[in-house]
Design a protein around this motif. Sequence first.
Motif, mmCIF file in Angstrom:
data_model
loop_
_atom_site.group_PDB
_atom_site.id
_atom_site.type_symbol
_atom_site.label_atom_id
_atom_site.label_comp_id
_atom_site.label_asym_id
_atom_site.label_seq_id
_atom_site.Cartn_x
_atom_site.Cartn_y
_atom_site.Cartn_z
ATOM 1 N N SER A 42 -25.708 -48.282 44.107
ATOM 2 C CA SER A 42 -24.934 -49.354 43.479
ATOM 3 C C SER A 42 -24.411 -48.940 42.110
ATOM 4 O O SER A 42 -24.069 -49.787 41.293
ATOM 5 N N ALA A 43 -24.385 -47.651 41.862
ATOM 6 C CA ALA A 43 -23.881 -47.058 40.620
ATOM 7 C C ALA A 43 -24.769 -47.340 39.412
ATOM 8 O O ALA A 43 -24.336 -47.186 38.280
ATOM 9 N N GLU A 44 -26.022 -47.729 39.677
ATOM 10 C CA GLU A 44 -26.955 -47.947 38.566
ATOM 11 C C GLU A 44 -27.454 -46.595 38.058
ATOM 12 O O GLU A 44 -27.686 -45.674 38.824
ATOM 13 N N ARG A 45 -27.595 -46.473 36.765
ATOM 14 C CA ARG A 45 -28.000 -45.217 36.141
ATOM 15 C C ARG A 45 -29.444 -44.876 36.502
ATOM 16 O O ARG A 45 -30.347 -45.684 36.306
ATOM 17 N N LEU A 46 -29.632 -43.677 37.046
ATOM 18 C CA LEU A 46 -30.980 -43.176 37.316
ATOM 19 C C LEU A 46 -31.403 -42.184 36.237
ATOM 20 O O LEU A 46 -32.544 -42.196 35.797
ATOM 21 N N THR A 47 -30.492 -41.303 35.855
ATOM 22 C CA THR A 47 -30.777 -40.382 34.757
ATOM 23 C C THR A 47 -29.474 -39.865 34.163
ATOM 24 O O THR A 47 -28.480 -39.727 34.860
ATOM 25 N N THR A 48 -29.521 -39.616 32.868
ATOM 26 C CA THR A 48 -28.448 -38.903 32.178
ATOM 27 C C THR A 48 -29.121 -37.919 31.235
ATOM 28 O O THR A 48 -30.190 -38.200 30.693
ATOM 29 N N ALA A 49 -28.503 -36.781 31.065
ATOM 30 C CA ALA A 49 -29.048 -35.768 30.160
ATOM 31 C C ALA A 49 -27.925 -34.847 29.714
ATOM 32 O O ALA A 49 -26.946 -34.657 30.446
ATOM 33 N N SER A 50 -28.073 -34.302 28.523
ATOM 34 C CA SER A 50 -27.089 -33.364 27.987
ATOM 35 C C SER A 50 -27.788 -32.122 27.484
ATOM 36 O O SER A 50 -28.855 -32.209 26.860
ATOM 37 N N MET A 51 -27.177 -30.974 27.741
ATOM 38 C CA MET A 51 -27.696 -29.719 27.204
ATOM 39 C C MET A 51 -27.463 -29.725 25.689
ATOM 40 O O MET A 51 -26.660 -30.505 25.169
ATOM 41 N N ASP A 52 -28.156 -28.858 24.988
ATOM 42 C CA ASP A 52 -28.140 -28.870 23.531
ATOM 43 C C ASP A 52 -26.747 -28.829 22.912
ATOM 44 O O ASP A 52 -26.485 -29.542 21.963
ATOM 45 N N ASP A 53 -25.855 -28.030 23.417
ATOM 46 C CA ASP A 53 -24.535 -27.895 22.802
ATOM 47 C C ASP A 53 -23.436 -28.672 23.528
ATOM 48 O O ASP A 53 -22.245 -28.447 23.279
ATOM 49 N N ALA A 54 -23.810 -29.595 24.387
ATOM 50 C CA ALA A 54 -22.811 -30.397 25.100
ATOM 51 C C ALA A 54 -22.087 -31.322 24.119
ATOM 52 O O ALA A 54 -22.670 -31.791 23.140
#
Length: 148
Positions: A42-54
């Motif tokens: 349902s497009a609900e956020r499960l995880t988001t993450a960014s690498m150090d230099d993103a």
Amino acid sequence: MSLSTKHRSTLAASSALALAQKAFEIGTDMQVAISIAVVGASAERLTTASMDDATMHSRETSLKKAQTAASTRRATGWMSGSLAVELPMASGGLLTNVPGGFPITIDGVVVGGLGIAGGTVEQDAQIATAVLNAFLPETTEAKRGDGV
């Protein structure tokens, strides 16, 4: 008339984390600082993450790509002409046409969406495809929603 329910399969949180870990590995190998988002059916956020230099905006872009892919059940980048502008505007920016988002399909059912941002659109799509292929090697472009 009575009310009824419908069971909807969605990706497990542990699977979302595994996808993110794999995306970081591939991004590191390619020397591309990415952000990743994984959403449920349902497009609900499960995880988001960014690498150090993103870049700062890549986190939001990856989420929009994942949500669009889960919602439309197609890889992002398929909209053409005025639709590519009109749908994102009509949805209040919830949809995007930027490549790098793919639905996650298991046993013919879309259970979520994966979005990668931070590289070129070609790199984003390449990383997302490699991540999905690592877990779902039998998945084809058509099954992920491309060319529908």
